[in-house]
Structures are given as C-alpha cells and as structure tokens.
Design an enzyme around this catalytic site. Sequence first.
Site, PDB file in Angstrom:
ATOM      1  N   CYS A  27      -2.630  11.760   1.940  1.00 15.84           N
ATOM      2  CA  CYS A  27      -1.715  10.567   0.843  1.00 15.84           C
ATOM      3  C   CYS A  27      -0.382  10.658   1.338  1.00 15.84           C
ATOM      4  CB  CYS A  27      -2.401   9.665   0.346  1.00 15.84           C
ATOM      5  SG  CYS A  27      -3.885   8.645   1.208  1.00 15.84           S
TER       6      CYS A  27
ATOM      7  N   LYS B 198       0.866  -1.491  -0.234  1.00 18.90           N
ATOM      8  CA  LYS B 198       0.097  -0.055   0.308  1.00 18.90           C
ATOM      9  C   LYS B 198       0.524   1.082  -0.251  1.00 18.90           C
ATOM     10  CE  LYS B 198      -2.923   3.302   0.750  1.00 18.90           C
ATOM     11  NZ  LYS B 198      -3.859   3.897  -0.221  1.00 18.90           N
TER      12      LYS B 198
HETATM   13  N1  SAJ Z   1      -0.375  15.442  -7.943  1.00 16.60           N
HETATM   14  C1  SAJ Z   1       0.264  16.053  -9.180  1.00 16.60           C
HETATM   15  N2  SAJ Z   1       1.028  15.677  -9.967  1.00 16.60           N
HETATM   16  C2  SAJ Z   1       0.202  14.502 -10.501  1.00 16.60           C
HETATM   17  C3  SAJ Z   1      -0.929  13.819  -9.697  1.00 16.60           C
HETATM   18  C4  SAJ Z   1      -1.398  14.475  -8.323  1.00 16.60           C
HETATM   19  O1  SAJ Z   1       1.262  17.105  -8.836  1.00 16.60           O
HETATM   20  O2  SAJ Z   1       0.385  13.653 -11.583  1.00 16.60           O
HETATM   21  C5  SAJ Z   1      -0.862  16.112  -6.799  1.00 16.60           C
HETATM   22  C6  SAJ Z   1      -1.934  16.718  -6.731  1.00 16.60           C
HETATM   23  O3  SAJ Z   1      -2.926  18.225  -7.123  1.00 16.60           O
HETATM   24  C7  SAJ Z   1      -2.097  16.124  -5.196  1.00 16.60           C
HETATM   25  C8  SAJ Z   1      -1.520  15.314  -4.954  1.00 16.60           C
HETATM   26  O4  SAJ Z   1      -0.170  14.864  -5.652  1.00 16.60           O
HETATM   27  O5  SAJ Z   1      -1.926  17.156  -4.716  1.00 16.60           O
HETATM   28  C9  SAJ Z   1      -2.182  13.855  -4.372  1.00 16.60           C
HETATM   29  O6  SAJ Z   1      -2.328  13.833  -5.319  1.00 16.60           O
HETATM   30  P1  SAJ Z   1      -3.689  12.598  -6.272  1.00 16.60           P
HETATM   31  O7  SAJ Z   1      -4.262  11.678  -6.882  1.00 16.60           O
HETATM   32  O8  SAJ Z   1      -2.281  11.192  -5.477  1.00 16.60           O
HETATM   33  O9  SAJ Z   1      -4.656  11.962  -5.226  1.00 16.60           O
HETATM   34  P2  SAJ Z   1      -5.017  11.976  -2.648  1.00 16.60           P
HETATM   35  O10 SAJ Z   1      -4.085  11.797  -2.275  1.00 16.60           O
HETATM   36  O11 SAJ Z   1      -6.123  11.895  -2.717  1.00 16.60           O
HETATM   37  O12 SAJ Z   1      -4.522  10.110  -3.598  1.00 16.60           O
HETATM   38  C10 SAJ Z   1      -5.773   9.359  -3.183  1.00 16.60           C
HETATM   39  C11 SAJ Z   1      -5.477   8.827  -1.964  1.00 16.60           C
HETATM   40  N3  SAJ Z   1      -6.601   7.611  -1.453  1.00 16.60           N
HETATM   41  C12 SAJ Z   1      -7.497   8.972  -0.568  1.00 16.60           C
HETATM   42  O13 SAJ Z   1      -6.797   9.574   0.376  1.00 16.60           O
HETATM   43  C13 SAJ Z   1      -8.266   7.978   0.726  1.00 16.60           C
HETATM   44  C14 SAJ Z   1      -4.811   7.426  -2.297  1.00 16.60           C
HETATM   45  O14 SAJ Z   1      -4.271   6.051  -1.198  1.00 16.60           O
HETATM   46  C15 SAJ Z   1      -4.626   6.892  -3.795  1.00 16.60           C
HETATM   47  O15 SAJ Z   1      -3.761   5.951  -3.917  1.00 16.60           O
HETATM   48  C16 SAJ Z   1      -4.810   8.075  -4.524  1.00 16.60           C
HETATM   49  O16 SAJ Z   1      -6.212   8.691  -4.300  1.00 16.60           O
HETATM   50  C17 SAJ Z   1      -5.360   7.668  -5.616  1.00 16.60           C
HETATM   51  O17 SAJ Z   1      -4.930   5.832  -5.954  1.00 16.60           O
HETATM   52  O18 SAJ Z   1      -5.968   7.628  -6.962  1.00 16.60           O
END
Ligand code: SAJ
Length: 448
Positions: A274, A220
């Site tokens: 996360c 994970k």
């Molecule tokens: N981000 C970037 N570039 C990218 C993708 C994301 O800068 O290519 C930034 C986003 O703007 C954000 C951060 O990274 O600030 C996190 O983005 P994320 O898409 O990973 O989103 P999260 O934090 O919502 O990730 C969630 C997490 N799950 C929960 O919050 C419950 C994580 O466990 C999952 O792996 C992820 O979603 C997923 O699967 O997409």
Amino acid sequence: MKDIVLGRIRHRTARVAVFGLGRIGLPIATTIAEAGFQVIGVDLNSKIVKAVSKGRVDTTELGLSNLIKQVTKKGLLKATSNGEVPVKESSIIVICVPTPIREDKTPNLSYIEDACETIAHTLNKGKLIIIESTLPPKTTKTFIPPTLKRGSELRCGLDFWLAYCPERLTPGKVLKEFVEDDKIIGGYNTESAEIAAEFFKTFIKGDILTTDATTAEVSKLSENTFRDVNIAFANELALLCEYLGVDVMDVIKLANTHPRVNIHMLGCGVGGPCLPKDPYLLLHSDKGFDSYVIKKARIMNDEMPKHIVDLVLKGLRDLGKRVLNSKITILGTAYKGNVDDPRLSPSKPIIEKLLDLGAKVVTYDPYCSESFKAEKTRSFVEAVTDSDCIIVATDHTEFKDIDFSKLKKSMNDNPIIVDGRRIVDPVKAKKTGFKYYGVGYGVRDEGR
Ligand code: SAJ
C-alpha cells in the site's frame, strides 16, 4: 428495482460475487458469507479456487482458516475461476483485485479493467457493484462505468448501482478490522451510496460514513499517504539526529508526549502493498498536479535502504574490515514485523546492494520464505554463525530479545549490529562487545 435489491439484502437472499481472493478479498468474501449471504469467490489462481472450494486455505491471517471451514461447510462460500456465471446469478458484486503501480509510478488498472469486462458480459439491471480496491481519484466516476457498460444501454446509478468502499485493513487484523472499523461508502450517486450502506450494515459494526465516490477515493489515499509522509519525517529526523549526535528514539519518545504530536517510527524503508504506491495513485491525474511534500517523502523513504548499507560499510571500515567476502546476515525479509509478505520489502534493495559489493549475504526470516537471491538459512543460529555483521531489517518480535552473549560467540571477532528498525538495545549490545549502529542513533562527540 431498488426495493427488490434492498429486500434481498435484508433477507440475505442476495447472492454475492467477490472478485479477487487475495489477502484482502478472501477475508472479505468469508465475512460476507458469515453474515448469511451466498458468496461465490472469483479468482484466476486455480490453487486458491481449489483450496477455498475444499475449505482448506493455507493462510497466516488470524482466524481465517477456521472461518473458511465453517462457511464452506454451510455451503455459503464457493469459488471459481470463471466470473461470468457468478455475475449473472449475483445481485451484489464486490471487486477486491490489486491496483499496483508500474515502473514509471503510473497506476496499473488492468486487473480492475479485466474484472469490469467480465462483469460487463452479463451485467443487467438491478445489480450493486462495490469496489474495495484502492483507486486513483475520479476512477469510479470516469473509468469504471464505461468499462462496465461496454456498449450496453445500461445507465450507471439508475439501472445498476456503483460504490467505492475502500478497504482500510492491516494484515494480521483483517477479519477484526473489516467488521469493527468505520466503513467509508463513496456512491457513484446518492442511491448507490444508500444501497451499499444497507449491504454493509448487515455485518459492519463500525459507523457507516457515506460520501461521493471521488471524496472516498481521495480520503482512502490520504490515509496511507499521511502515514508515508509521517514516516518520511521520522526517517529524515533520524538522519538529522545521527548528524547532531543524539538518539532519535529519545527525541521521538519525548516529542510524542505532547498531546497533539504523533511522530511515526523511523526504519530501513517503507514496503508493503500500500504505502509505496498509494501516494503515487493520489497524485495521478491527467492535469499532472505538481506535488512537493508527498513526492519528496516517497523519495526520502526509498533512500533508507541505501542508508543501511552506508551504516554497514561504516561499521566494517571502522573495524578495518572489507565488505568483499564479509558474511552479512539479514534478519528479516518481510516488509514489516510478524507478517510473511515480502512485497516491496526494504530488505530487497539492501541485499542487492551488498551482493553487488561482493559481500556473502545470508537471510533468516521466521515468517517469510523470500531471500531476494541471497543465501536463505533455516535458523537464526545458522544465519549468524561466522557472520561479521547482522542487519535487523524487519521488526519481527523474535528479533526483539536477542541473547547477545550467545550471539557474540557465534559471530566473527568484532561483530557489528546495524539496527534498521531500532528494536535492539544499544547499551546491552555494546556492553557485550558489539559495534552498534542504528538508524538515528547519533554518536555524541564524547564517544557514547
Ligand atoms: N513503517 C515504518 N514506520 C512506521 C510504520 C510503518 O517504517 O511507523 C513501515 C513498515 O515497516 C512497512 C511499511 O511502512 O514496511 C508499511 O507499513 P504499514 O504499517 O502501513 O502496513 P501496511 O502496508 O500493511 O498497511 C496496511 C494497509 N492495508 C493493507 O495492506 C491491506 C493500509 O491500507 C492500512 O492503512 C494500514 O495497513 C493500517 O491501517 O495499518
């Protein structure tokens, strides 16, 4: 004992207690109730307990409000703040509480400990305990059992079963992904994994992937750490492209046409519940593993808000403007596009730095009410009127088709756009008279 709990699972007569009714726990509790189980949610937040009990929850999570109405009407979902009775009455206990990190980046397992201690008071034989919360490696094997047992003679894996089954959900798609995605089941022992697998099979459509608890914990954490390292690579590539005078968006678009290349998106930083913490959980161990790549990637991503401020200062300087008393508009305070969650949002350090420098900072976010001590505006027009510079800090869909000519009329002369998410078209912006600065938007020597 095992046959009894399996029978209760098969006939949906097992009662289920879910600890933690937050952005993940509440959709999980609701989905389990929808599968026909009697679920009692436990949360210390009395507002959440009251709302769930009335079947009326204020949430932007797709489909959740309706589903909660349905299952509470059928009496399949209830909520309470006191966990002891639900534990006594339940055969299955699911823990979905937060596992944040402290200032010093070490894990804060106090929420997990509190939940386990509540469970310990009435733990008896024949219960299955499932942990959905993200945990540092070896927590399920070493920290949870003694915390659950608290001096009782009960044997983990024999008298009660324990499995680590991590959520892998993204806000906005939680209900869909929880049911459709593959589910990793990390058993404290084989029997725990088997029983947990039978439970999840009653509502998970994806594959059920069983392994041991520590492998599941590392797997994970590796998912999110991979994303964080990949994003850090994209961010460093963006800085290199600025230096080389090429556009990182063209570079990534071309590179990703390779069938085995998947460079993520650069941005103004990495926020959310996360990614900023999971790499530290992964690296946490008593032996103190000395990471290079993972740790540097975290530092790289945490540097990006500073780069945005540098771009703002460059833009103002190029136009002979001073940051002191300049009006700067922050478009977006949520940590990512189309969510209302400000947790660890990169907008926070950007705003703090600009306020320190004496700028007049205003925010506008159609989803998120947070403004991090800047002046909050109620509309896009109010936010950009008389502004010297707008920063695109969150990739909300609304910010992807800005009417530049209208925007220019509202802003001060020589308006600046700093595109922290690369969702603005630089050519259109510059044609309308904006000075455009974007992360990774390298300006060629011939002055593009
Ligand atoms: N981000 C970037 N570039 C990218 C993708 C994301 O800068 O290519 C930034 C986003 O703007 C954000 C951060 O990274 O600030 C996190 O983005 P994320 O898409 O990973 O989103 P999260 O934090 O919502 O990730 C969630 C997490 N799950 C929960 O919050 C419950 C994580 O466990 C999952 O792996 C992820 O979603 C997923 O699967 O997409």
